[in-house]
Design a protein around this motif. Structure first.
Motif, PDB file in Angstrom:
ATOM      1  N   GLU A  93       0.819  -1.215   0.000  1.00 20.25           N
ATOM      2  CA  GLU A  93       0.000   0.000   0.000  1.00 20.25           C
ATOM      3  C   GLU A  93       0.853   1.266   0.000  1.00 20.25           C
ATOM      4  O   GLU A  93       0.575   2.216  -0.710  1.00 20.25           O
ATOM      5  CB  GLU A  93      -0.900   0.014   1.253  1.00 20.25           C
ATOM      6  CG  GLU A  93      -1.881  -1.142   1.319  1.00 20.25           C
ATOM      7  CD  GLU A  93      -2.964  -1.073   0.262  1.00 20.25           C
ATOM      8  OE1 GLU A  93      -3.436   0.035  -0.039  1.00 20.25           O
ATOM      9  OE2 GLU A  93      -3.317  -2.116  -0.285  1.00 20.25           O
ATOM     10  N   ILE A 186      -0.842   8.458  -6.216  1.00 15.99           N
ATOM     11  CA  ILE A 186      -2.288   8.449  -5.990  1.00 15.99           C
ATOM     12  C   ILE A 186      -2.608   7.549  -4.795  1.00 15.99           C
ATOM     13  O   ILE A 186      -3.411   7.898  -3.925  1.00 15.99           O
ATOM     14  CB  ILE A 186      -3.045   7.938  -7.234  1.00 15.99           C
ATOM     15  CG1 ILE A 186      -2.896   8.921  -8.387  1.00 15.99           C
ATOM     16  CG2 ILE A 186      -4.523   7.723  -6.922  1.00 15.99           C
ATOM     17  CD1 ILE A 186      -3.480   8.441  -9.681  1.00 15.99           C
ATOM     18  N   ARG A 187      -1.922   6.395  -4.742  1.00 14.17           N
ATOM     19  CA  ARG A 187      -2.186   5.463  -3.635  1.00 14.17           C
ATOM     20  C   ARG A 187      -1.816   6.083  -2.297  1.00 14.17           C
ATOM     21  O   ARG A 187      -2.444   5.832  -1.272  1.00 14.17           O
ATOM     22  CB  ARG A 187      -1.410   4.178  -3.848  1.00 14.17           C
ATOM     23  CG  ARG A 187      -2.219   2.974  -3.435  1.00 14.17           C
ATOM     24  CD  ARG A 187      -1.484   1.700  -3.569  1.00 14.17           C
ATOM     25  NE  ARG A 187      -1.339   1.300  -4.967  1.00 14.17           N
ATOM     26  CZ  ARG A 187      -0.308   0.626  -5.437  1.00 14.17           C
ATOM     27  NH1 ARG A 187       0.676   0.281  -4.644  1.00 14.17           N
ATOM     28  NH2 ARG A 187      -0.245   0.291  -6.696  1.00 14.17           N
TER      29      ARG A 187
ATOM     30  N   ALA B 166      -6.855   6.436  -3.572  1.00 16.61           N
ATOM     31  CA  ALA B 166      -5.885   6.345  -2.481  1.00 16.61           C
ATOM     32  C   ALA B 166      -6.182   5.091  -1.681  1.00 16.61           C
ATOM     33  O   ALA B 166      -7.327   4.668  -1.579  1.00 16.61           O
ATOM     34  CB  ALA B 166      -5.994   7.574  -1.590  1.00 16.61           C
ATOM     35  N   SER B 167      -5.168   4.494  -1.128  1.00 12.67           N
ATOM     36  CA  SER B 167      -5.366   3.267  -0.355  1.00 12.67           C
ATOM     37  C   SER B 167      -6.086   3.583   0.952  1.00 12.67           C
ATOM     38  O   SER B 167      -5.800   4.586   1.594  1.00 12.67           O
ATOM     39  CB  SER B 167      -4.008   2.625  -0.108  1.00 12.67           C
ATOM     40  OG  SER B 167      -3.858   2.307   1.223  1.00 12.67           O
ATOM     41  N   LEU B 169      -5.879   2.175   3.763  1.00 15.03           N
ATOM     42  CA  LEU B 169      -4.938   2.127   4.890  1.00 15.03           C
ATOM     43  C   LEU B 169      -4.299   3.494   5.099  1.00 15.03           C
ATOM     44  O   LEU B 169      -4.204   4.005   6.206  1.00 15.03           O
ATOM     45  CB  LEU B 169      -3.818   1.141   4.552  1.00 15.03           C
ATOM     46  CG  LEU B 169      -3.717  -0.096   5.419  1.00 15.03           C
ATOM     47  CD1 LEU B 169      -2.989  -1.160   4.643  1.00 15.03           C
ATOM     48  CD2 LEU B 169      -2.976   0.187   6.690  1.00 15.03           C
ATOM     49  N   VAL B 170      -3.868   4.095   3.966  1.00 11.39           N
ATOM     50  CA  VAL B 170      -3.204   5.403   4.027  1.00 11.39           C
ATOM     51  C   VAL B 170      -4.165   6.443   4.595  1.00 11.39           C
ATOM     52  O   VAL B 170      -3.802   7.239   5.465  1.00 11.39           O
ATOM     53  CB  VAL B 170      -2.735   5.820   2.618  1.00 11.39           C
ATOM     54  CG1 VAL B 170      -2.204   7.227   2.620  1.00 11.39           C
ATOM     55  CG2 VAL B 170      -1.673   4.868   2.126  1.00 11.39           C
ATOM     56  N   ASN B 172      -6.763   5.967   6.514  1.00  6.64           N
ATOM     57  CA  ASN B 172      -7.015   5.728   7.943  1.00  6.64           C
ATOM     58  C   ASN B 172      -5.873   6.217   8.802  1.00  6.64           C
ATOM     59  O   ASN B 172      -6.085   6.792   9.863  1.00  6.64           O
ATOM     60  CB  ASN B 172      -7.219   4.231   8.202  1.00  6.64           C
ATOM     61  CG  ASN B 172      -8.611   3.792   7.821  1.00  6.64           C
ATOM     62  OD1 ASN B 172      -9.517   4.608   7.809  1.00  6.64           O
ATOM     63  ND2 ASN B 172      -8.779   2.533   7.506  1.00  6.64           N
ATOM     64  N   TYR B 173      -4.643   6.000   8.330  1.00  6.78           N
ATOM     65  CA  TYR B 173      -3.487   6.472   9.088  1.00  6.78           C
ATOM     66  C   TYR B 173      -3.488   7.979   9.184  1.00  6.78           C
ATOM     67  O   TYR B 173      -3.167   8.569  10.211  1.00  6.78           O
ATOM     68  CB  TYR B 173      -2.182   6.012   8.438  1.00  6.78           C
ATOM     69  CG  TYR B 173      -1.696   4.700   8.979  1.00  6.78           C
ATOM     70  CD1 TYR B 173      -1.656   3.569   8.184  1.00  6.78           C
ATOM     71  CD2 TYR B 173      -1.282   4.599  10.297  1.00  6.78           C
ATOM     72  CE1 TYR B 173      -1.216   2.367   8.686  1.00  6.78           C
ATOM     73  CE2 TYR B 173      -0.841   3.391  10.805  1.00  6.78           C
ATOM     74  CZ  TYR B 173      -0.814   2.279   9.990  1.00  6.78           C
ATOM     75  OH  TYR B 173      -0.383   1.089  10.493  1.00  6.78           O
ATOM     76  N   ARG B 174      -3.910   8.622   8.079  1.00  5.43           N
ATOM     77  CA  ARG B 174      -3.894  10.081   8.093  1.00  5.43           C
ATOM     78  C   ARG B 174      -4.947  10.607   9.061  1.00  5.43           C
ATOM     79  O   ARG B 174      -4.716  11.561   9.786  1.00  5.43           O
ATOM     80  CB  ARG B 174      -4.169  10.620   6.696  1.00  5.43           C
ATOM     81  CG  ARG B 174      -3.699  12.038   6.553  1.00  5.43           C
ATOM     82  CD  ARG B 174      -3.747  12.519   5.155  1.00  5.43           C
ATOM     83  NE  ARG B 174      -2.787  11.854   4.302  1.00  5.43           N
ATOM     84  CZ  ARG B 174      -2.886  11.814   2.977  1.00  5.43           C
ATOM     85  NH1 ARG B 174      -3.912  12.367   2.377  1.00  5.43           N
ATOM     86  NH2 ARG B 174      -1.973  11.218   2.255  1.00  5.43           N
ATOM     87  N   ARG B 176      -5.967   9.149  11.723  1.00  5.68           N
ATOM     88  CA  ARG B 176      -5.485   8.938  13.090  1.00  5.68           C
ATOM     89  C   ARG B 176      -4.480   9.988  13.477  1.00  5.68           C
ATOM     90  O   ARG B 176      -4.453  10.454  14.605  1.00  5.68           O
ATOM     91  CB  ARG B 176      -4.842   7.558  13.192  1.00  5.68           C
ATOM     92  CG  ARG B 176      -5.706   6.608  13.977  1.00  5.68           C
ATOM     93  CD  ARG B 176      -5.095   5.264  14.010  1.00  5.68           C
ATOM     94  NE  ARG B 176      -4.381   5.027  15.225  1.00  5.68           N
ATOM     95  CZ  ARG B 176      -3.437   4.132  15.355  1.00  5.68           C
ATOM     96  NH1 ARG B 176      -3.039   3.439  14.342  1.00  5.68           N
ATOM     97  NH2 ARG B 176      -2.855   3.921  16.509  1.00  5.68           N
ATOM     98  N   LYS B 177      -3.638  10.358  12.503  1.00  7.93           N
ATOM     99  CA  LYS B 177      -2.593  11.339  12.784  1.00  7.93           C
ATOM    100  C   LYS B 177      -3.235  12.665  13.190  1.00  7.93           C
ATOM    101  O   LYS B 177      -2.811  13.294  14.135  1.00  7.93           O
ATOM    102  CB  LYS B 177      -1.770  11.549  11.511  1.00  7.93           C
ATOM    103  CG  LYS B 177      -0.304  11.703  11.762  1.00  7.93           C
ATOM    104  CD  LYS B 177       0.458  11.577  10.463  1.00  7.93           C
ATOM    105  CE  LYS B 177       1.533  12.619  10.367  1.00  7.93           C
ATOM    106  NZ  LYS B 177       2.199  12.612   9.084  1.00  7.93           N
TER     107      LYS B 177
END
Lengths: 196, 183
Positions: A93, A186-187, B166-167, B169-170, B172-174, B176-177
């Motif tokens: 990811e 983008i990811r 966008a993933s 996971l990415v 969700n992490y953002r 949380r940050k």
């Protein structure tokens, strides 16, 4: 009751959102290992007593402690393995460079495992296509066109394309870029794919 | 993680009420304890009569009649979030009611499945908490894979299947940050 600490570790993983990596619970792990050590020592004493004095009524408690040891071992293995699976997903990811807040949640052994995994993946990718190499982390969805329209979601500095042109990625700017250059960005949420 | 949990009928916030009770017989007295299912399996031996296992009430005659009548009315989340998983593990203990328990488990699943499948395939872009709150964990997992299938199909219908995103996971992490930064 035995095995409570081990269950706490598992619950912690279950509570976190899908795919998220919580901080490595070193304390919890140490407590479980201590419990396993004390169970094992108690069992050793009981086994010696049962053998020497012929006290067969100790056998059920020996068996119980043994089951708890196996249970703790299984819980710990599951905890560590599930974390590794999440870390592996992060490579796909995020790419090879993980952000600092994610690395902070990994223990030293997990960081080492991640770099080994990266190396294995890279050498596998290099060996594909008759030695030419193929980036299998690209094109996760079947591509429809070579070039795509993207909008910048945040300032990311400069991006150099294969023909040497340098593009400045400023917030809210739109560009028409090659797909393979943009996919990773983008990811990561830096660019947004604009469908016309 | 979910598979591990249902396979060993282990942790959940409601787990403590689901340790099946165990009776330990000794020549002097009978003690009732509450054990994890995996530990009971290790200790249970038919010949030695060290332990006998008491079925949780949701697998007994009374509740089995309810399930056989209409499985859809039961709140399986309240009756034990791991009804199917724990039920399958209970079959290990050689109870005389095993065939009936197995049959009830199967028929309950069959009876509830159709409604769950239909609701997961038709609840698009809406709040599903009312649909999900009475489901067991296995049913919840099936419901969420149904939902993800539905969402993929809908995005394909809208021509969004080829759109790069966008993933999750990415993202969700953002989120949380940002939450960490806020006081």
């Amino acid at each position: 009751m035995f095995c409570e600490k081990a269950m706490e570790l598992i619950r912690e993983l279950q509570r976190s959102n899908e795919g998220q990596l919580p901080a490595f619970n070193e304390d919890g792990l140490r407590q479980v290992l201590q419990e396993m050590e004390s169970l094992y020592e108690q069992n050793q004493t009981d086994v010696n007593e049962a053998k020497s004095d012929g006290r067969s009524e100790l056998i059920p408690s020996i068996k119980l402690r043994h089951c708890c040891l196996l249970r703790n071992q299984r819980c710990l293995s599951a905890y560590l393995y599930d974390r590794l699976l999440r870390i592996r997903a992060l490579r796909w990811e995020y790419g090879s460079v993980l952000p600092a807040n994610v690395r902070f949640h990994m223990c030293a052994e997990e960081v080492q495992w991640f770099s080994h995994y990266k190396k294995s993946l890279a050498s596998f990718m290099r060996s594909l296509g008759g030695g030419e190499g193929l980036d299998i982390t690209q094109d996760m969805k079947p591509p429809k066109s070579l070039y795509i329209q993207v909008r910048c979601l945040k300032d990311h500095g400069e991006l150099e394309i294969d023909d040497g042109t340098v593009i400045l990625l400023k917030k809210n700017s739109q560009h028409f870029l090659p797909r393979w250059k943009c996919e990773q960005l983008i990811r990561q949420g830096v660019l947004e794919h604009v469908m016309s | 993680m979910r598979d591990f949990l249902s396979g060993q009928s282990a942790a959940s916030p409601g787990w403590d009420s689901w340790r099946s009770r165990v009776t330990r017989t000794t020549s002097r007295r009978v003690q009732r304890w509450s054990f994890l299912c995996g530990c009971q399996k290790g200790l249970y031996e038919k010949k030695r009569r060290v332990l006998s296992v008491e079925l949780p009430k949701v697998y007994r005659e009374g509740w089995r009649t309810v399930f056989n009548a209409d499985p859809n009315v039961v709140d399986l989340h309240k009756m034990g979030p791991y009804y199917y998983g724990l039920g399958s593990q209970m079959l290990h203990f050689d109870s005389p009611e095993n065939p009936e328990i197995a049959q009830t488990l199967l028929q309950t699943f069959i009876g509830r499945f159709r409604r769950n499948m239909d609701s997961s395939q038709n609840a698009y872009n809406e709040d599903t908490s009312a649909l999900v709150e009475r489901l067991d964990c296995l049913e919840k997992a099936l419901f969420s894979s149904g939902q993800s299938g539905l969402n993929s199909f809908q995005s394909w219908e809208k021509g969004r299947a080829s759109q790069l995103t966008a993933s999750s996971l990415v993202l969700n992490y953002r989120k949380r940050k940002i939450n960490d930064l806020q006081p």
